[in-house]
Write a protein that holds these residues in place. Structure first.
Motif, PDB file in Angstrom:
ATOM      1  N   TYR A 159     -24.593 -35.682  -1.678  1.00 15.94           N
ATOM      2  CA  TYR A 159     -25.241 -34.426  -2.086  1.00 15.94           C
ATOM      3  C   TYR A 159     -24.318 -33.627  -3.000  1.00 15.94           C
ATOM      4  N   LYS A 160     -23.047 -33.574  -2.650  1.00 19.22           N
ATOM      5  CA  LYS A 160     -22.094 -32.826  -3.465  1.00 19.22           C
ATOM      6  C   LYS A 160     -21.907 -33.467  -4.845  1.00 19.22           C
ATOM      7  N   TYR A 161     -22.067 -34.787  -4.902  1.00 15.27           N
ATOM      8  CA  TYR A 161     -21.990 -35.488  -6.183  1.00 15.27           C
ATOM      9  C   TYR A 161     -23.273 -35.351  -7.003  1.00 15.27           C
ATOM     10  N   GLY A 162     -24.332 -34.790  -6.395  1.00 15.50           N
ATOM     11  CA  GLY A 162     -25.592 -34.600  -7.105  1.00 15.50           C
ATOM     12  C   GLY A 162     -26.556 -35.764  -7.007  1.00 15.50           C
ATOM     13  N   ASP A 163     -26.230 -36.775  -6.191  1.00 19.02           N
ATOM     14  CA  ASP A 163     -27.123 -37.915  -6.007  1.00 19.02           C
ATOM     15  C   ASP A 163     -28.025 -37.620  -4.811  1.00 19.02           C
ATOM     16  N   ILE A 164     -29.094 -36.863  -5.065  1.00 18.06           N
ATOM     17  CA  ILE A 164     -29.918 -36.322  -3.987  1.00 18.06           C
ATOM     18  C   ILE A 164     -30.709 -37.426  -3.270  1.00 18.06           C
ATOM     19  N   GLU A 165     -31.210 -38.376  -4.025  1.00 15.63           N
ATOM     20  CA  GLU A 165     -31.968 -39.469  -3.407  1.00 15.63           C
ATOM     21  C   GLU A 165     -31.074 -40.278  -2.462  1.00 15.63           C
ATOM     22  N   LYS A 166     -29.872 -40.572  -2.898  1.00 15.76           N
ATOM     23  CA  LYS A 166     -28.928 -41.312  -2.060  1.00 15.76           C
ATOM     24  C   LYS A 166     -28.549 -40.491  -0.827  1.00 15.76           C
ATOM     25  N   ALA A 167     -28.330 -39.197  -1.017  1.00 16.07           N
ATOM     26  CA  ALA A 167     -27.989 -38.326   0.106  1.00 16.07           C
ATOM     27  C   ALA A 167     -29.106 -38.323   1.143  1.00 16.07           C
ATOM     28  N   TYR A 168     -30.344 -38.222   0.668  1.00 16.78           N
ATOM     29  CA  TYR A 168     -31.486 -38.233   1.592  1.00 16.78           C
ATOM     30  C   TYR A 168     -31.522 -39.532   2.394  1.00 16.78           C
ATOM     31  N   GLY A 169     -31.246 -40.648   1.731  1.00 10.11           N
ATOM     32  CA  GLY A 169     -31.221 -41.933   2.415  1.00 10.11           C
ATOM     33  C   GLY A 169     -30.186 -41.970   3.529  1.00 10.11           C
ATOM     34  N   TYR A 170     -29.011 -41.412   3.263  1.00 13.94           N
ATOM     35  CA  TYR A 170     -27.967 -41.371   4.289  1.00 13.94           C
ATOM     36  C   TYR A 170     -28.373 -40.484   5.462  1.00 13.94           C
ATOM     37  N   PHE A 171     -28.951 -39.309   5.178  1.00 12.36           N
ATOM     38  CA  PHE A 171     -29.366 -38.417   6.260  1.00 12.36           C
ATOM     39  C   PHE A 171     -30.464 -39.065   7.106  1.00 12.36           C
ATOM     40  N   GLN A 172     -31.387 -39.739   6.438  1.00  9.09           N
ATOM     41  CA  GLN A 172     -32.450 -40.437   7.152  1.00  9.09           C
ATOM     42  C   GLN A 172     -31.865 -41.543   8.033  1.00  9.09           C
ATOM     43  N   ALA A 173     -30.864 -42.265   7.498  1.00 13.55           N
ATOM     44  CA  ALA A 173     -30.205 -43.318   8.276  1.00 13.55           C
ATOM     45  C   ALA A 173     -29.503 -42.738   9.497  1.00 13.55           C
ATOM     46  N   ALA A 174     -28.884 -41.559   9.340  1.00 12.16           N
ATOM     47  CA  ALA A 174     -28.188 -40.920  10.466  1.00 12.16           C
ATOM     48  C   ALA A 174     -29.158 -40.612  11.596  1.00 12.16           C
ATOM     49  N   VAL A 175     -30.342 -40.106  11.257  1.00 14.04           N
ATOM     50  CA  VAL A 175     -31.339 -39.792  12.285  1.00 14.04           C
ATOM     51  C   VAL A 175     -31.800 -41.066  12.987  1.00 14.04           C
ATOM     52  N   LYS A 176     -32.046 -42.116  12.223  1.00 17.83           N
ATOM     53  CA  LYS A 176     -32.497 -43.380  12.819  1.00 17.83           C
ATOM     54  C   LYS A 176     -31.424 -43.981  13.723  1.00 17.83           C
ATOM     55  N   GLN A 177     -30.168 -43.906  13.279  1.00 16.72           N
ATOM     56  CA  GLN A 177     -29.081 -44.438  14.107  1.00 16.72           C
ATOM     57  C   GLN A 177     -28.952 -43.661  15.406  1.00 16.72           C
ATOM     58  N   GLN A 178     -29.090 -42.339  15.327  1.00 14.34           N
ATOM     59  CA  GLN A 178     -29.004 -41.523  16.537  1.00 14.34           C
ATOM     60  C   GLN A 178     -30.157 -41.844  17.482  1.00 14.34           C
ATOM     61  N   GLU A 179     -31.352 -42.027  16.932  1.00 20.17           N
ATOM     62  CA  GLU A 179     -32.507 -42.370  17.764  1.00 20.17           C
ATOM     63  C   GLU A 179     -32.304 -43.716  18.445  1.00 20.17           C
ATOM     64  N   ALA A 180     -31.650 -44.647  17.752  1.00 19.07           N
ATOM     65  CA  ALA A 180     -31.390 -45.968  18.333  1.00 19.07           C
ATOM     66  C   ALA A 180     -30.390 -45.889  19.486  1.00 19.07           C
ATOM     67  N   ILE A 181     -29.496 -44.889  19.439  1.00 21.01           N
ATOM     68  CA  ILE A 181     -28.488 -44.746  20.482  1.00 21.01           C
ATOM     69  C   ILE A 181     -29.073 -44.147  21.754  1.00 21.01           C
ATOM     70  N   ASP A 182     -29.845 -43.038  21.617  1.00 24.08           N
ATOM     71  CA  ASP A 182     -30.317 -42.375  22.842  1.00 24.08           C
ATOM     72  C   ASP A 182     -31.791 -42.007  22.818  1.00 24.08           C
ATOM     73  N   SER A 183     -32.549 -42.581  21.882  1.00 21.46           N
ATOM     74  CA  SER A 183     -34.009 -42.442  21.815  1.00 21.46           C
ATOM     75  C   SER A 183     -34.489 -41.037  21.478  1.00 21.46           C
ATOM     76  N   HIS A 184     -33.583 -40.101  21.222  1.00 19.23           N
ATOM     77  CA  HIS A 184     -34.001 -38.766  20.800  1.00 19.23           C
ATOM     78  C   HIS A 184     -32.854 -38.095  20.066  1.00 19.23           C
TER      79      HIS A 184
END
Length: 290
Positions: A159-184
């Motif tokens: 995000y700081k580099y201005g690559d907003i699409e890539k940043a969104y992908g990382y944030f989305q991945a973080a949520v999915k990884q967290q959901e995989a760990i504890d289901s919420h």
């Protein structure tokens, strides 16, 4: 708590996990009670003073916390987790140089753990040194492929580099990884991830997704004025002026000095009144947007 009571031979290993849980769950009273018992029972143990330091860390008294982390690491100089907590206390107050030095000590003592490397990257990001931040966070990712915090921090750097699409992908991945760990993702520590997803979606013109992300952030931290104003601005840009007004008002009720709400609230009110007076034109405008 049950293991500590029934299996005293595992005391040191379990105690570290127990203290970490109390910090993560933000239970200062329980941690105070535990630390008080440890001081009475084991005043010469490095774990006792680590626990006391964590209590003061949790309630925000970092100067005091450092006194006890110093005592703990003096009693046991190879106590890597103690050095890590010591570094966190400096990081909490924006003392980058001291934090980095202690994170390096923790890295040396904690072997293959990715956490000190990740913390070094986060600290560089806080100091706006994004090339080094990216280097260390990527290195942490090589050591651990399933920590959602790594994806979140890579998103911040992108995000700081201005690559907003890539940043969104990382944030989305973080949520999915967290959901995989504890289901919420019910812990409020993930509120910034949803907030950042909302910012990315708004910049990408995905306003409905932005509204959904900001709404998730508010479920975790409902009293955060900046999130209400970010949601309001999204409604405002999208043309839902009534919803924008409601969110601006909520933001101002929580923080009368919120800059975004103060600047745009009157404009949203004016646009709402104008649209109410000219419904046909408002409908035509909405059709044009669609």
């Amino acid at each position: 708590k049950k293991v500590l009571k029934n299996y005293p031979d595992c005391r040191s290993e379990i105690l570290l996990v127990h203290v970490a849980c109390l910090v993560e769950l933000d239970l200062p009273n329980d941690l105070f009670f535990l630390s008080h018992k440890l001081v009475q029972a084991s005043p010469n143990s490095y774990l006792t003073w680590y626990s006391v330091g964590c209590y003061y860390f949790l309630i925000g008294k970092q100067d005091v916390a450092r006194q006890f982390f110093t005592k703990s690491t003096t009693l046991h100089p190879d106590f890597g987790i103690g050095w890590l907590a010591f570094a966190h206390s400096f990081a909490q107050e924006g003392e980058h140089d001291q934090a980095l030095a202690l994170y390096r000590t923790a890295f040396r003592l904690l072997g293959g753990s990715h956490i000190p490397t990740l913390c070094v990257g986060i600290e560089h990001a806080r100091a706006s040194n994004f090339p080094l931040a990216n280097h260390f966070i990527q290195k942490a990712g090589d050591l651990c492929t399933f920590d959602p915090l790594i994806s979140n921090e890579l998103g911040v750097v992108a995000y700081k580099y201005g690559d907003i699409e890539k940043a969104y992908g990382y944030f989305q991945a973080a949520v999915k990884q967290q959901e995989a760990i504890d289901s919420h993702t019910g812990s409020n520590r993930w509120e910034p991830t949803f907030f950042n997803m909302g910012l990315c979606c708004r910049l990408l013109g995905r306003y409905e997704d932005a509204v959904a992300a900001f709404s998730e952030a508010l479920l975790l931290c409902p009293s955060k004025a900046s999130t209400h104003s970010a949601l309001a601005l999204t409604h405002h840009i999208y043309g839902d002026f009534e919803a924008a007004m409601e969110s601006y008002q909520q933001a101002l009720s929580l923080d009368p000095e919120d800059l975004v709400a103060k600047e745009y609230h009157e404009d949203a009110l004016q646009m709402f009144v104008e649209n109410a007076m000219t419904p046909d034109l408002a409908l035509q405008g909405e059709d044009t947007q669609m």
